[in-house]
Design an enzyme around this catalytic site. Structure first.
Site, PDB file in Angstrom:
ATOM      1  N   GLU A 222       5.628  -3.301   1.015  1.00  0.00           N
ATOM      2  CA  GLU A 222       5.653  -3.142  -0.454  1.00  0.00           C
ATOM      3  C   GLU A 222       4.935  -1.839  -0.757  1.00  0.00           C
ATOM      4  OE1 GLU A 222       6.879  -5.211  -2.875  1.00  0.00           O
ATOM      5  OE2 GLU A 222       7.607  -6.787  -1.550  1.00  0.00           O
TER       6      GLU A 222
ATOM      7  N   GLY B 285       2.334   6.296   3.704  1.00  0.00           N
ATOM      8  CA  GLY B 285       1.758   6.777   4.966  1.00  0.00           C
ATOM      9  C   GLY B 285       1.196   5.634   5.792  1.00  0.00           C
ATOM     10  N   VAL B 286       0.425   4.762   5.152  1.00  0.00           N
ATOM     11  CA  VAL B 286      -0.165   3.648   5.902  1.00  0.00           C
ATOM     12  C   VAL B 286       0.929   2.629   6.267  1.00  0.00           C
ATOM     13  CG1 VAL B 286      -1.937   1.851   5.911  1.00  0.00           C
ATOM     14  CG2 VAL B 286      -2.412   4.040   4.806  1.00  0.00           C
ATOM     15  N   GLY B 287       1.933   2.522   5.420  1.00  0.00           N
ATOM     16  CA  GLY B 287       3.067   1.645   5.743  1.00  0.00           C
ATOM     17  C   GLY B 287       3.701   2.030   7.080  1.00  0.00           C
TER      18      GLY B 287
ATOM     19  N   CYS C 273       1.641   0.169  -9.280  1.00  0.00           N
ATOM     20  CA  CYS C 273       2.676   0.718  -8.394  1.00  0.00           C
ATOM     21  C   CYS C 273       3.990   0.965  -9.136  1.00  0.00           C
ATOM     22  CB  CYS C 273       2.904  -0.222  -7.224  1.00  0.00           C
ATOM     23  SG  CYS C 273       3.325  -1.891  -7.741  1.00  0.00           S
TER      24      CYS C 273
ATOM     25  N   GLY D  38       0.831  -1.201   0.000  1.00  0.00           N
ATOM     26  CA  GLY D  38       0.000   0.000   0.000  1.00  0.00           C
ATOM     27  C   GLY D  38       0.860   1.244   0.000  1.00  0.00           C
ATOM     28  N   SER D  39       0.312   2.300   0.599  1.00  0.00           N
ATOM     29  CA  SER D  39       0.974   3.610   0.506  1.00  0.00           C
ATOM     30  C   SER D  39       2.014   3.797   1.615  1.00  0.00           C
ATOM     31  CB  SER D  39      -0.083   4.700   0.598  1.00  0.00           C
ATOM     32  OG  SER D  39      -0.764   4.587   1.831  1.00  0.00           O
TER      33      SER D  39
HETATM   34  P1  NAD Z   1      -3.454   2.331   1.153  1.00  0.00           P
HETATM   35  O1  NAD Z   1      -2.193   2.436   1.925  1.00  0.00           O
HETATM   36  O2  NAD Z   1      -4.430   3.434   1.230  1.00  0.00           O
HETATM   37  O3  NAD Z   1      -4.268   1.017   1.593  1.00  0.00           O
HETATM   38  C1  NAD Z   1      -3.657  -0.263   1.692  1.00  0.00           C
HETATM   39  C2  NAD Z   1      -4.358  -1.081   2.757  1.00  0.00           C
HETATM   40  O4  NAD Z   1      -4.231  -0.429   4.017  1.00  0.00           O
HETATM   41  C3  NAD Z   1      -5.847  -1.287   2.506  1.00  0.00           C
HETATM   42  O5  NAD Z   1      -6.155  -2.626   2.789  1.00  0.00           O
HETATM   43  C4  NAD Z   1      -6.511  -0.341   3.496  1.00  0.00           C
HETATM   44  O6  NAD Z   1      -7.750  -0.831   3.976  1.00  0.00           O
HETATM   45  C5  NAD Z   1      -5.507  -0.260   4.642  1.00  0.00           C
HETATM   46  N1  NAD Z   1      -5.514   1.043   5.304  1.00  0.00           N
HETATM   47  C6  NAD Z   1      -5.771   2.261   4.751  1.00  0.00           C
HETATM   48  N2  NAD Z   1      -5.629   3.236   5.670  1.00  0.00           N
HETATM   49  C7  NAD Z   1      -5.284   2.632   6.838  1.00  0.00           C
HETATM   50  C8  NAD Z   1      -4.998   3.101   8.148  1.00  0.00           C
HETATM   51  N3  NAD Z   1      -5.042   4.391   8.459  1.00  0.00           N
HETATM   52  N4  NAD Z   1      -4.666   2.196   9.090  1.00  0.00           N
HETATM   53  C9  NAD Z   1      -4.600   0.889   8.794  1.00  0.00           C
HETATM   54  N5  NAD Z   1      -4.877   0.395   7.568  1.00  0.00           N
HETATM   55  C10 NAD Z   1      -5.218   1.237   6.601  1.00  0.00           C
HETATM   56  O7  NAD Z   1      -3.019   2.041  -0.346  1.00  0.00           O
HETATM   57  P2  NAD Z   1      -3.933   1.879  -1.625  1.00  0.00           P
HETATM   58  O8  NAD Z   1      -4.544   3.207  -1.953  1.00  0.00           O
HETATM   59  O9  NAD Z   1      -4.829   0.694  -1.513  1.00  0.00           O
HETATM   60  O10 NAD Z   1      -2.840   1.504  -2.718  1.00  0.00           O
HETATM   61  C11 NAD Z   1      -2.077   2.468  -3.365  1.00  0.00           C
HETATM   62  C12 NAD Z   1      -0.634   2.470  -2.916  1.00  0.00           C
HETATM   63  O11 NAD Z   1      -0.133   1.162  -2.871  1.00  0.00           O
HETATM   64  C13 NAD Z   1       0.243   3.223  -3.882  1.00  0.00           C
HETATM   65  O12 NAD Z   1       1.191   3.968  -3.177  1.00  0.00           O
HETATM   66  C14 NAD Z   1       0.924   2.116  -4.649  1.00  0.00           C
HETATM   67  O13 NAD Z   1       2.156   2.464  -5.224  1.00  0.00           O
HETATM   68  C15 NAD Z   1       1.093   1.084  -3.589  1.00  0.00           C
HETATM   69  N6  NAD Z   1       1.228  -0.236  -4.177  1.00  0.00           N
HETATM   70  C16 NAD Z   1       2.416  -0.881  -4.034  1.00  0.00           C
HETATM   71  C17 NAD Z   1       2.570  -2.125  -4.623  1.00  0.00           C
HETATM   72  C18 NAD Z   1       3.851  -2.899  -4.498  1.00  0.00           C
HETATM   73  O14 NAD Z   1       3.853  -4.053  -4.880  1.00  0.00           O
HETATM   74  N7  NAD Z   1       4.920  -2.323  -3.989  1.00  0.00           N
HETATM   75  C19 NAD Z   1       1.528  -2.695  -5.342  1.00  0.00           C
HETATM   76  C20 NAD Z   1       0.334  -2.002  -5.443  1.00  0.00           C
HETATM   77  C21 NAD Z   1       0.184  -0.770  -4.853  1.00  0.00           C
END
Ligand code: NAD
Length: 480
Positions: free
Chosen positions: A233, A214-216, A267, A211-212
């Site tokens: 990731e 910030g959430v990472g 991504c 994911g993103s």
């Molecule tokens: P996101 O971080 O918003 O969400 C990812 C997950 O985290 C979701 O399951 C969501 O429910 C959960 N989440 C969201 N906010 C949260 C919080 N405050 N606390 C706990 N959990 C929370 O990301 P997204 O919008 O789903 O995906 C987009 C991002 O993911 C982009 O930055 C993209 O580059 C990245 N991405 C990376 C890869 C990779 O393989 N490296 C692949 C796909 C996407």
């Protein structure tokens, strides 16, 4: 878990937004406990069980392909070929590779034993970590839970999956699938921030987050409370550098393919182009011609072009178009969640389009004169997840690879490196850490246990007190 309330995928034509399903929060600790008890029972440890689980997962993908394609079309308007190749086919290839090599990967790894510890054998055992949490994003909502799941099962873990609530049809599909299959070792929790927060309060033995950034950071902070290891990731702005000495037709096709696949919501999509100044006009012309060849005069009418996930992202992306001069595309329609493949020239460097990950079908183009300028541009920014370089000059592409850092890279291609099972896939710096795919996935979900296995038929007292006169000289001779 039988908690999904999302409707089954609707007609596989236009993206829809069902109300996201959520799992009652009080069920979450019980689910983790259930998975822990199952792990402790030892059922997931034998190699034969793991191989069987992987085959069942593969069968599931095969038997329920139509259901998956419909959910992906409902969530993202994914063209069937794109959905198949990047979500189902990629996972099947990953599973086939893992099934073929798992026995070898899981074998104890012998290492040499120095004289001071002889007679003995030394080896590394791979053991499962235990109960692992996999949190997925919405852009490849199936692939990015199934591929980590495959690696986690291969390593002998039980797994809790938290698909993205944003891709609600696919989330509901994943919940349904694992109610029917492997439900004793795989649980699915549906929902968003509240459910993920509740999950992160639990103790897991590994957390695999896609994911993103910030959430990472939120995930890593929560994991720190239990000292749980994490794989992050993440994303970022992946540059694509185009040299003067380049096959422009091939470059334009491969850049357009990687950029506008899944409507740019990838991504590792090229986020922006850095083009040698003399070839910029010709590359722009080829890119425009390629877009027309790929999607016809009106990409909106093309069955081969996807849609934006939701209104929020649609509005965010439309705002980015104003950050540069439109040289192709620019049209949009929120009701259809459509944004045309769009190319921008001279984007403002301090504007969001060059400050944030674009994650959509907009491609800013910047020109450079000297290679060191392009390299410096990349190095002044956070480490990207991927970097692409197009050149016929091996010295140029080698220099770019040597003088920049990125999670992965392609020379004369885009995004395809993630489909090579033997290439570990992951980020560096702001694009994350840890990696998976193929053996790297098996390793990510395994603990490497180092074992010294000593013979008992001899037990020299060199190391035991009392040390006495002359012992130190012997020790020095033995261990150096
Ligand atoms: P996101 O971080 O918003 O969400 C990812 C997950 O985290 C979701 O399951 C969501 O429910 C959960 N989440 C969201 N906010 C949260 C919080 N405050 N606390 C706990 N959990 C929370 O990301 P997204 O919008 O789903 O995906 C987009 C991002 O993911 C982009 O930055 C993209 O580059 C990245 N991405 C990376 C890869 C990779 O393989 N490296 C692949 C796909 C996407």
């Amino acid at each position: 878990m039988s908690t999904s309330t999302a409707p089954a995928p609707t007609a596989p034509t236009a993206p829809g937004a069902p109300s996201p399903a959520s799992t009652p929060l009080d069920q979450i600790p019980r689910e983790v406990e259930r998975l822990r008890a199952r792990f402790r029972s030892g059922v997931t440890r034998p190699l034969a069980w793991r191989l069987d689980a992987l085959r069942r997962l593969r069968r599931l993908l095969e038997e329920r392909e139509a259901e998956a394609l419909a959910a992906l079309r409902a969530d993202l308007g994914k063209p069937t070929l794109e959905a198949y190749a990047s979500e189902i086919g990629l996972c099947k290839a990953e599973l086939d590779h893992t099934i073929k090599h798992l026995r070898a990967w899981a074998r104890p790894e012998k290492v040499s034993t120095p004289l001071a510890n002889q007679p003995a054998k030394s080896y590394v055992l791979r053991e499962p970590r235990g109960v692992v949490l996999v949190i997925g994003p919405w852009n490849y909502p199936l692939q990015l839970v199934i591929a980590p799941l495959a690696a986690a099962l291969a390593a002998g873990n039980t797994v809790l999956l938290k698909p993205s609530e944003v891709s609600a049809h696919t989330s509901a599909l994943v919940a349904r699938w694992f109610r029917d299959e492997l439900s004793d070792v795989v649980a699915v929790v549906e929902g968003g921030v509240a459910e993920t927060t509740a999950l992160l309060e639990q103790r897991f033995d590994h957390i695999f987050f896609t994911g993103s950034l910030g959430v990472g950071k939120v995930v890593m902070a929560a994991a720190a409370r239990h000292l749980t290891p994490v794989t992050l990731e993440l994303g970022g702005k992946s540059p694509c550098i185009v040299d003067r000495d380049v096959d422009l037709d091939v470059a334009a096709r491969r850049i357009a393919w990687g950029k506008w696949w899944n409507a740019g919501q990838t991504c590792v999509a090229p986020d922006y182009l850095l083009v040698q100044k003399d070839v910029e006009p010709r590359l722009l012309e080829r890119l425009r011609a390629t877009l027309e060849a790929f999607y016809g005069p009106d990409p909106k009418a093309s069955a081969d072009y996807g849609r934006i996930i939701n209104e929020r992202h649609h509005r965010r992306l439309v705002r980015l178009i104003a950050d540069g001069a439109v040289v192709a595309g620019g049209q949009h329609d929120e009701a259809d969640r459509y944004i045309a493949p769009t190319i921008l020239r001279d984007p403002k460097l301090d504007a969001p389009v060059m400050q944030e990950e674009i994650f959509g079908p907009i491609l800013p183009v910047l020109a450079w004169e000297r290679p060191e300028d392009a390299i410096a541009f990349v190095n002044e920014r956070p480490h990207p997840l991927a970097l692409y370089v197009f050149s016929k000059d091996r010295a140029f592409s080698d220099r770019v690879l040597r003088e920049t850092s990125s999670g992965g890279a392609c020379v004369n291609d885009t995004i395809a490196h993630l489909s090579i099972p033997d290439l570990p896939f992951g980020g560096v710096g702001d694009s994350g850490f840890g990696a998976y795919h193929g053996r790297a996935g098996f390793e990510a979900f395994s603990h490497r246990k180092s074992v010294l296995d000593k013979a008992t038929w001899i037990d020299p007292n060199l190391r035991y007190p009392p040390y006495g006169e002359g012992r130190l000289a012997w020790v020095k001779r033995l261990i150096g």
